[in-house]
Scaffold this active site. Sequence first.
Site, PDB file in Angstrom:
ATOM      1  N   CYS A 157      24.229  -1.783 111.484  1.00  0.00           N
ATOM      2  CA  CYS A 157      23.789  -0.411 111.234  1.00  0.00           C
ATOM      3  C   CYS A 157      22.330  -0.297 111.641  1.00  0.00           C
ATOM      4  O   CYS A 157      21.448  -0.843 110.966  1.00  0.00           O
ATOM      5  CB  CYS A 157      23.966  -0.040 109.768  1.00  0.00           C
ATOM      6  SG  CYS A 157      23.413   1.636 109.430  1.00  0.00           S
ATOM      7  N   GLY A 158      22.067   0.389 112.729  1.00  0.00           N
ATOM      8  CA  GLY A 158      20.714   0.487 113.253  1.00  0.00           C
ATOM      9  C   GLY A 158      19.797   1.334 112.395  1.00  0.00           C
ATOM     10  O   GLY A 158      18.621   0.994 112.206  1.00  0.00           O
ATOM     11  N   HIS A 159      20.298   2.450 111.871  1.00  0.00           N
ATOM     12  CA  HIS A 159      19.418   3.279 111.027  1.00  0.00           C
ATOM     13  C   HIS A 159      19.014   2.503 109.781  1.00  0.00           C
ATOM     14  O   HIS A 159      17.885   2.625 109.292  1.00  0.00           O
ATOM     15  CB  HIS A 159      20.100   4.610 110.664  1.00  0.00           C
ATOM     16  CG  HIS A 159      20.817   4.634 109.357  1.00  0.00           C
ATOM     17  ND1 HIS A 159      22.138   4.230 109.209  1.00  0.00           N
ATOM     18  CD2 HIS A 159      20.400   4.982 108.112  1.00  0.00           C
ATOM     19  CE1 HIS A 159      22.498   4.366 107.944  1.00  0.00           C
ATOM     20  NE2 HIS A 159      21.469   4.806 107.263  1.00  0.00           N
ATOM     21  N   ASP A 212      27.349  10.661 110.846  1.00  0.00           N
ATOM     22  CA  ASP A 212      25.993  10.142 110.866  1.00  0.00           C
ATOM     23  C   ASP A 212      25.025  11.282 111.141  1.00  0.00           C
ATOM     24  O   ASP A 212      25.173  12.020 112.113  1.00  0.00           O
ATOM     25  CB  ASP A 212      25.863   9.064 111.944  1.00  0.00           C
ATOM     26  CG  ASP A 212      24.652   8.173 111.756  1.00  0.00           C
ATOM     27  OD1 ASP A 212      23.624   8.671 111.246  1.00  0.00           O
ATOM     28  OD2 ASP A 212      24.718   6.986 112.115  1.00  0.00           O
ATOM     29  N   GLY A 269      21.870   4.112 115.233  1.00  0.00           N
ATOM     30  CA  GLY A 269      21.175   3.001 115.874  1.00  0.00           C
ATOM     31  C   GLY A 269      22.081   2.071 116.647  1.00  0.00           C
ATOM     32  O   GLY A 269      21.820   1.755 117.821  1.00  0.00           O
ATOM     33  N   SER A 270      23.178   1.637 116.030  1.00  0.00           N
ATOM     34  CA  SER A 270      24.118   0.774 116.747  1.00  0.00           C
ATOM     35  C   SER A 270      24.874   1.563 117.803  1.00  0.00           C
ATOM     36  O   SER A 270      25.303   1.005 118.822  1.00  0.00           O
ATOM     37  CB  SER A 270      25.087   0.104 115.768  1.00  0.00           C
ATOM     38  OG  SER A 270      25.740   1.077 114.956  1.00  0.00           O
TER      39      SER A 270
END
Length: 342
Positions: A95-97, A257, A262-263
């Site tokens: 999870c990028g965020h 989202d 991010g991902s």
Amino acid sequence: MQLPPHEGDELSVVDMHTGGEPLRIIHSGYPEVKGDSVLSKRRYVREHLDHLRRMLMFEPRGHYDMYGALIVDSELPEADLGVLFMHNEGYSTMCGHAVIALGRFAVDYKLVKEPQSPETQVNIHCPCGLVKAFVEYSDGKTGGVRFLSVPAFAFATDVTVTVERFGDVMVDISYGGAFYTFVDAQRFGLDVTKSRTRDLVDAATAVTNAVKSQVKLHHPTSDDLAFLYGTILTDGKDNYSSDPTANICVFAEAQVDRSPTGSGVTARVALQYHKGLIQLNQSRTFQSGATGSQFTGKAVEETKCGDFKAVVVEVGGRAFYTGVSAFVQEPDDKLTQGFLLK
């Protein structure tokens, strides 16, 4: 404030958001998470502690689109922390965020050694692998965060799937720590920045269901990573441009989202690089169709992931604190395990 009488442990959390997407970081109160690796810990919480995910993510303490992060020990000596991600359906692998928020959190809550200016490196062990975050740090304050992804790659391009209500649809599938399907929203007569969220969710969910039933995914390093996380609808602007390109991600159980994802940005950059639409170190701006918030993304290094030609992607953004809470359970509360309303 003093906590009311309650049973069980107090669960302390720090709430943040990155580009509008919430992150509830569980600071203390979780039982021991067993396992000799972050991936095995992910299996353990899914099998033995899932009631706590529902308690913290679902109503009345959370909501349908809440997102969480549980900090755990990592088996990697170079990792500053390990993390498990959770949402309305279960547990993600990347999870990028959340990584952007956790970078600030790790520095501010002293999970790393003495911070360095102008950037402090934070090594975060996600279920998909080690992710290196770099946190702006000056005069005791944290700021923006960029991270370097695990190897990201295009899994399949121009795949035709039969989508309920829409017929045959051509899609791309790419990996950025999790697998996503990509398709231009215009294929469904939609605009990612203007159409009703409900219509975007319905179209993306139909695509996700079709790909799950018609395409077999595999990952070179672990079967735990070989699942489709969601579908990202785009504005179709994949050729390089200095102007932002917008998308909206629908993942897990039709969860939306609020950030550019991010991902998802990682996977989209890998896909654009694979198609020759961008070059190394050519930065693009990715915009959330939901909130207008923005991340930057660029491919910075060629690499391999098994037999796949892959890239390391750098994603940048900002996260902000929204509050802290201590959650408790009363013994006669019949709704204490949580519920969801769509």
